[in-house]
Design a protein around this motif. Structure first.
Motif, mmCIF file in Angstrom:
data_model
loop_
_atom_site.group_PDB
_atom_site.id
_atom_site.type_symbol
_atom_site.label_atom_id
_atom_site.label_comp_id
_atom_site.label_asym_id
_atom_site.label_seq_id
_atom_site.Cartn_x
_atom_site.Cartn_y
_atom_site.Cartn_z
ATOM 1 N N ALA A 28 -18.181 -10.596 44.130
ATOM 2 C CA ALA A 28 -17.359 -10.242 42.968
ATOM 3 C C ALA A 28 -18.146 -9.404 41.969
ATOM 4 N N SER A 29 -19.396 -9.779 41.745
ATOM 5 C CA SER A 29 -20.239 -8.994 40.828
ATOM 6 C C SER A 29 -20.396 -7.571 41.350
ATOM 7 N N GLY A 30 -20.575 -7.446 42.663
ATOM 8 C CA GLY A 30 -20.699 -6.121 43.257
ATOM 9 C C GLY A 30 -19.408 -5.325 43.158
ATOM 10 N N ASN A 31 -18.261 -5.990 43.325
ATOM 11 C CA ASN A 31 -16.971 -5.306 43.223
ATOM 12 C C ASN A 31 -16.808 -4.636 41.865
ATOM 13 N N VAL A 32 -17.140 -5.380 40.815
ATOM 14 C CA VAL A 32 -16.980 -4.847 39.457
ATOM 15 C C VAL A 32 -18.041 -3.787 39.178
ATOM 16 N N TYR A 33 -19.279 -4.055 39.577
ATOM 17 C CA TYR A 33 -20.353 -3.082 39.309
ATOM 18 C C TYR A 33 -20.073 -1.739 39.959
ATOM 19 N N ARG A 34 -19.566 -1.751 41.201
ATOM 20 C CA ARG A 34 -19.362 -0.487 41.907
ATOM 21 C C ARG A 34 -18.380 0.419 41.175
ATOM 22 N N SER A 35 -17.392 -0.168 40.493
ATOM 23 C CA SER A 35 -16.459 0.649 39.719
ATOM 24 C C SER A 35 -17.095 1.126 38.416
ATOM 25 N N LEU A 36 -17.815 0.228 37.740
ATOM 26 C CA LEU A 36 -18.403 0.568 36.447
ATOM 27 C C LEU A 36 -19.559 1.557 36.595
ATOM 28 N N GLY A 37 -20.327 1.436 37.686
ATOM 29 C CA GLY A 37 -21.534 2.249 37.823
ATOM 30 C C GLY A 37 -21.403 3.455 38.722
ATOM 31 N N TRP A 38 -20.201 3.778 39.189
ATOM 32 C CA TRP A 38 -20.002 4.876 40.146
ATOM 33 C C TRP A 38 -20.589 6.178 39.595
ATOM 34 N N PRO A 39 -21.560 6.786 40.301
ATOM 35 C CA PRO A 39 -22.181 8.027 39.806
ATOM 36 C C PRO A 39 -21.185 9.188 39.827
ATOM 37 N N PRO A 40 -21.150 10.009 38.791
ATOM 38 C CA PRO A 40 -20.224 11.151 38.751
ATOM 39 C C PRO A 40 -20.459 12.101 39.929
ATOM 40 N N GLY A 41 -19.375 12.487 40.580
ATOM 41 C CA GLY A 41 -19.457 13.452 41.667
ATOM 42 C C GLY A 41 -19.852 12.880 43.011
ATOM 43 N N ALA A 42 -20.147 11.604 43.085
ATOM 44 C CA ALA A 42 -20.559 11.000 44.358
ATOM 45 C C ALA A 42 -19.350 10.733 45.238
ATOM 46 N N THR A 43 -19.548 10.849 46.553
ATOM 47 C CA THR A 43 -18.467 10.593 47.499
ATOM 48 C C THR A 43 -18.575 9.167 48.049
ATOM 49 N N PRO A 44 -17.455 8.579 48.498
ATOM 50 C CA PRO A 44 -17.499 7.213 49.040
ATOM 51 C C PRO A 44 -18.461 7.049 50.207
ATOM 52 N N THR A 45 -18.423 7.980 51.169
ATOM 53 C CA THR A 45 -19.287 7.846 52.345
ATOM 54 C C THR A 45 -20.757 7.972 51.964
ATOM 55 N N GLU A 46 -21.046 8.860 51.043
ATOM 56 C CA GLU A 46 -22.419 9.049 50.575
ATOM 57 C C GLU A 46 -22.966 7.776 49.941
#
Length: 297
Positions: A167-185
């Motif tokens: 759950a912590s990872g689920n929330v962090y991944r949305s909050l910390g998503w780097p600008p311009g990064a792709t999902p597969t990357e």
């Protein structure tokens, strides 16, 4: 990718089904002598290799900068290395189906953390779903695994810790998503970091030599890598399409697949209380899902 396959519901069902294959495949691999941490390493190393190869074939290798490195490291620890290590260490003691049931707590826990982080505001129905899911978790935890094989409370606690990290990872991944990064990357980079963490843990535990046992189960290993690579290719797309709370519903689909796989193929047996608790958790998940849909309607 077609618009239909980009729909949150399709991604949810595909990702959850592939996730549910991990507990029964892992239990079979561990029974063949592969160290639990080694099976977790197989997932991350195999996924990183496959996704990196796909990126290279596209001519878009993973980029590395400070934001992506931090994201990959934190995501690797919260979402992959720690929860997978806990799951595969606990499965021999709890059973694949029981460990899978613990995944159903991820949606409720994700909603709690999202509320605390102000990612999502609570509603009465959402809070009620949290309470119902918690009650179901208490019932499941009290049964302590398979019929006639009650697990030590320590392993039950390890199973309960899994959804907290997820759950912590689920929330962090949305909050910390780097600008311009792709999902597969991001999936490739995060799993590469997770593989490094798990390899270090194996070396420290003195179990690195057990990795050679993977060669004894090539079919299982290939099935696990294929399922994991496909799952995580969809996983980050679902993160974008559905958000952290909706993504967490893969725990429900995965638990159903893991429970059925454990019963049908591994000969596991669970009592009425365990199954009833799973149903109660599912009701809590359904309530939080409805609450989320109403909030975003």
């Amino acid at each position: 990718m077609s618009p239909r396959f980009d729909s949150p519901l399709v991604l949810l069902l595909v990702t959850g089904t592939l996730l549910g294959l991990a507990p029964p495949l892992g239990k079979a691999g561990i029974a063949a002598g592969v160290p639990p941490l080694g099976w977790a390493l197989l997932i991350s190393a195999g996924t990183a290799a496959v996704l990196t190869a796909i990126l290279a074939a596209r001519g878009t290798p993973p980029r590395l900068d400070r934001a992506r490195a931090v994201y990959a490291t934190v995501t690797a620890a919260l979402s992959y290395a720690i929860p997978n290590a806990l799951m595969f260490l606990a499965i021999p003691h709890l059973g694949a189906g029981y460990a899978g049931i613990m995944l159903t707590l991820s949606p409720v826990t994700t909603l709690c953390i999202a509320i605390l982080c102000r990612v999502r505001r609570p509603t009465a129905l959402g809070v009620a779903g949290i309470v119902v899911g918690f009650v179901g978790a208490v019932v499941v935890a009290s049964t302590r695994g398979e019929v006639g094989r009650p697990a030590d409370p320590l392993w039950v606690a390890a199973g309960l810790a899994m959804p907290l990290f997820l759950a912590s990872g689920n929330v962090y991944r949305s909050l910390g998503w780097p600008p311009g990064a792709t999902p597969t990357e991001l999936a490739a980079g995060s799993h590469l970091a997770a593989a490094a963490m798990l390899l270090a843990a194996l070396v420290l535990a003195g179990d690195a030599g057990g990795l050679v046992r993977i060669a004894d189960v090539p079919g299982l290993a290939l099935a696990q890598v294929a399922a994991s690579a496909a799952m995580f290719a969809c996983f980050f797309r679902l993160q974008v399409a559905g958000g952290p709370v909706y993504l967490s519903q893969i725990g429900y689909v995965g638990a159903a697949v893991g429970l059925l796989g454990g019963i049908a193929f591994l000969g596991e047996h669970y009592g009425p209380a365990t199954l009833a608790g799973a149903v109660v958790i599912a009701a809590g998940v359904a309530m939080t899902t409805v609450a989320q849909r109403r909030a975003t309607a």
